[in-house]
Design a protein around this motif. Structure first.
Motif, PDB file in Angstrom:
ATOM      1  N   SER A 109       7.426 -11.383   4.649  1.00  0.00           N
ATOM      2  CA  SER A 109       6.012 -11.077   4.882  1.00  0.00           C
ATOM      3  C   SER A 109       5.433 -10.181   3.793  1.00  0.00           C
ATOM      4  N   ALA A 110       6.261  -9.253   3.302  1.00  0.00           N
ATOM      5  CA  ALA A 110       5.767  -8.270   2.331  1.00  0.00           C
ATOM      6  C   ALA A 110       5.768  -8.793   0.902  1.00  0.00           C
ATOM      7  N   ALA A 111       6.600  -9.797   0.607  1.00  0.00           N
ATOM      8  CA  ALA A 111       6.844 -10.210  -0.774  1.00  0.00           C
ATOM      9  C   ALA A 111       5.595 -10.587  -1.569  1.00  0.00           C
ATOM     10  N   PRO A 112       4.659 -11.398  -1.049  1.00  0.00           N
ATOM     11  CA  PRO A 112       3.514 -11.800  -1.882  1.00  0.00           C
ATOM     12  C   PRO A 112       2.697 -10.624  -2.399  1.00  0.00           C
ATOM     13  N   ALA A 113       2.336  -9.677  -1.522  1.00  0.00           N
ATOM     14  CA  ALA A 113       1.518  -8.539  -1.959  1.00  0.00           C
ATOM     15  C   ALA A 113       2.306  -7.610  -2.869  1.00  0.00           C
ATOM     16  N   LEU A 114       3.595  -7.411  -2.569  1.00  0.00           N
ATOM     17  CA  LEU A 114       4.408  -6.552  -3.423  1.00  0.00           C
ATOM     18  C   LEU A 114       4.575  -7.155  -4.811  1.00  0.00           C
ATOM     19  N   SER A 115       4.790  -8.449  -4.887  1.00  0.00           N
ATOM     20  CA  SER A 115       4.941  -9.113  -6.181  1.00  0.00           C
ATOM     21  C   SER A 115       3.688  -8.948  -7.022  1.00  0.00           C
ATOM     22  N   ALA A 116       2.523  -9.068  -6.385  1.00  0.00           N
ATOM     23  CA  ALA A 116       1.265  -8.891  -7.118  1.00  0.00           C
ATOM     24  C   ALA A 116       1.104  -7.446  -7.571  1.00  0.00           C
ATOM     25  N   ALA A 117       1.478  -6.477  -6.738  1.00  0.00           N
ATOM     26  CA  ALA A 117       1.351  -5.066  -7.094  1.00  0.00           C
ATOM     27  C   ALA A 117       2.247  -4.705  -8.267  1.00  0.00           C
TER      28      ALA A 117
ATOM     29  N   ASP B  60       0.816  -1.213   0.000  1.00  0.00           N
ATOM     30  CA  ASP B  60       0.000   0.000   0.000  1.00  0.00           C
ATOM     31  C   ASP B  60       0.849   1.262   0.000  1.00  0.00           C
ATOM     32  N   ALA B  61       2.128   1.127   0.342  1.00  0.00           N
ATOM     33  CA  ALA B  61       3.016   2.297   0.372  1.00  0.00           C
ATOM     34  C   ALA B  61       3.585   2.618  -1.004  1.00  0.00           C
ATOM     35  N   LEU B  62       3.304   1.784  -2.008  1.00  0.00           N
ATOM     36  CA  LEU B  62       3.816   2.017  -3.359  1.00  0.00           C
ATOM     37  C   LEU B  62       2.704   2.565  -4.248  1.00  0.00           C
TER      38      LEU B  62
END
Length: 470
Positions: free
Chosen positions: A455-463, A331-333
């Protein structure tokens, strides 16, 4: 007498001319704004005026250098997609529409729909910034500027074409059109026809001789360029800058952090296809393919007050900067544009965004490795990595040593290096004078970021629309 080489950087905002002596020293550097004109409510480039400006800059640099002899070799690098169609006399038939102009959005969508798998061969998808989309837009909206019998010249190559009288296209610029087959090193006829491309000149690899200088070249007449000077093909700016870094370490991965952050590497074998990472033509002679990825870095921080960002980067991050939930870092990107920051301009919020950007880089590097890119040392450059606190944080977040190159004019010097190499072996090339700072991750900080990254990788990869592992 030691020869003098010239490297030219044709950027979106600025032009740079660097003269380099045989001992690798920058003898003179000239900078000027890239000349633009207003056309139909947008900005475009008059290619002939661009050459006139560069001629004045090269002459001024040569005079200021105090050199006793004219320039012996010259190469250009710069913008990847811009260009103009020229007539038989190499006169531009229109203006260069900048790569960042989005008027060709409908044409890009049309080409992408008609050729959904073209990027498997070309390594790059159809977007409004690509040359192919601009060809189709020009053919429909400005047919006089793109007749079929005309020849297309990339804007970065245009000065050398003008000074030599020989049309050509640098290989890394051909790759930016989205119509060039990387494996075959040849144009794709069906894509050219659909894009309504004009005639295309021969493609030259970086470092190849373009041809002799025309006797009527103004730089020869002014005494700044030798009549037998070597004109050398350069290419796309980011790969050209990376070539200077790769001269320090052949397997290096370059991380240029400016308005956009661009990761770039080269491989000695063809790479697997993993969009949105782009495959491209390399600069180094022994490489088979290159890959690159662009992240809109400055845009990620656009929602913050610039003064607050500068203040935050001047000191190490607060102890609680990386204490929030890592699962929501995506959400920060703000990849679609600036967002309202509920936490305002607090340093913790700024560092949280920078943490997310660093993890995004780590994900891209992992995907590049899956493509087949060797995991070489990471060299960072650009204005955003000048603050030591940010460089140190990125080393910890990436879990690897970051080597920061201080030189700000890597494109011009990379072009000068190509020109110098064409003259023969030299004892002290430009890379010999590069200053490098080393940032090794502290074990405690790296351990903290390892947990948060997982922890952050899955959502960041999708974004970021990165491919999932099979």
């Amino acid at each position: 007498m030691a020869p003098l080489a010239c490297g030219i950087d044709i950027g979106s905002s600025n032009l740079k001319v660097a003269l380099v002596s045989a001992d690798g020293r920058v003898a003179a550097l000239e900078t000027a704004a890239t000349p633009r004109i207003a056309v139909d409510g947008a900005v475009e480039t008059d290619a002939a005026a661009l050459v006139d400006t560069l001629e004045r800059m090269v002459l001024a640099a040569w005079r200021r250098s105090g050199a006793a002899a004219p320039i012996a070799a010259l190469a250009t690098g710069g913008i990847g997609e811009d260009g103009v169609a020229v007539d038989a006399g190499l006169r531009p038939l229109g203006h260069a529409v900048p790569w960042f102009d989005l008027r060709a959005a409908a044409e890009a969508e049309e080409l992408a729909a008609a050729f959904p798998n073209a990027d498997a061969a070309t390594g790059i998808g159809f977007e409004p910034t690509r040359t192919a989309a601009k060809w189709l837009w020009l053919a429909r909206h400005r047919p006089d500027a793109l007749p079929r019998e005309a020849t297309w010249i990339a804007l970065t190559d245009f000065p050398l074409v003008r000074w030599s009288g020989r049309p050509f296209m640098a290989g890394s610029l051909a790759a930016r059109t989205a119509c060039f087959d990387l494996a075959r090193q040849a144009w794709v006829p069906a894509l050219l026809a659909a894009a309504r491309a004009p005639r295309l000149p021969p493609v030259l690899r970086a470092g190849a001789a373009v041809g002799p200088v025309r006797p009527d070249c103004p730089l020869v007449g002014a005494g700044a360029l030798r009549p037998d000077a070597l004109l050398v093909a350069g290419g796309h700016d980011h790969p050209l800058a990376a070539s200077l870094i790769r001269a320090l370490a052949s397997a290096a991965i370059a991380d240029s952090v400016g308005t956009a952050e661009l990761l770039y590497g080269e491989s000695d074998r063809p790479l697997a296809h993993r969009p949105p990472i782009v495959r491209s033509a390399p600069i180094d002679g022994d490489a088979a393919e290159a890959c690159l990825y662009v992240l809109p870095f400055a845009q990620l921080l656009a929602g913050f007050d610039p003064a607050a960002v500068r203040a935050a980067l001047a000191v190490p991050p607060p102890v609680d900067a990386f204490a929030g939930p890592a699962e929501s870092l995506a959400d920060a990107l703000p990849l679609a544009g600036p967002i309202a920051r509920p936490s305002g301009d607090r340093p913790q919020a700024i560092w949280r965004t920078l943490e997310a950007a660093a993890y995004a880089v780590r994900l891209v590097l992992a995907d590049m490795a899956r493509m087949g890119l060797a995991d070489g040392p990471l060299y960072a450059t650009g204005g955003w990595v000048r603050p030591d606190p940010l460089a140190g944080m990125r080393a910890a977040a990436l879990g690897r040593t970051v080597r920061r190159v201080r030189e700000p004019e890597l494109v011009a010097l990379g072009a000068a290096r190509l020109a110098m190499r064409a003259l023969g072996p030299v004892s002290a090339p430009p890379e010999a004078r590069l200053a490098v700072d080393v940032f090794a991750p502290s074990p405690s900080a790296a351990a903290l970021h390892e947990v948060r990254y997982r922890s952050a990788a899955p959502a960041l990869s999708a974004a970021l629309h990165l491919m999932e592992d099979p």
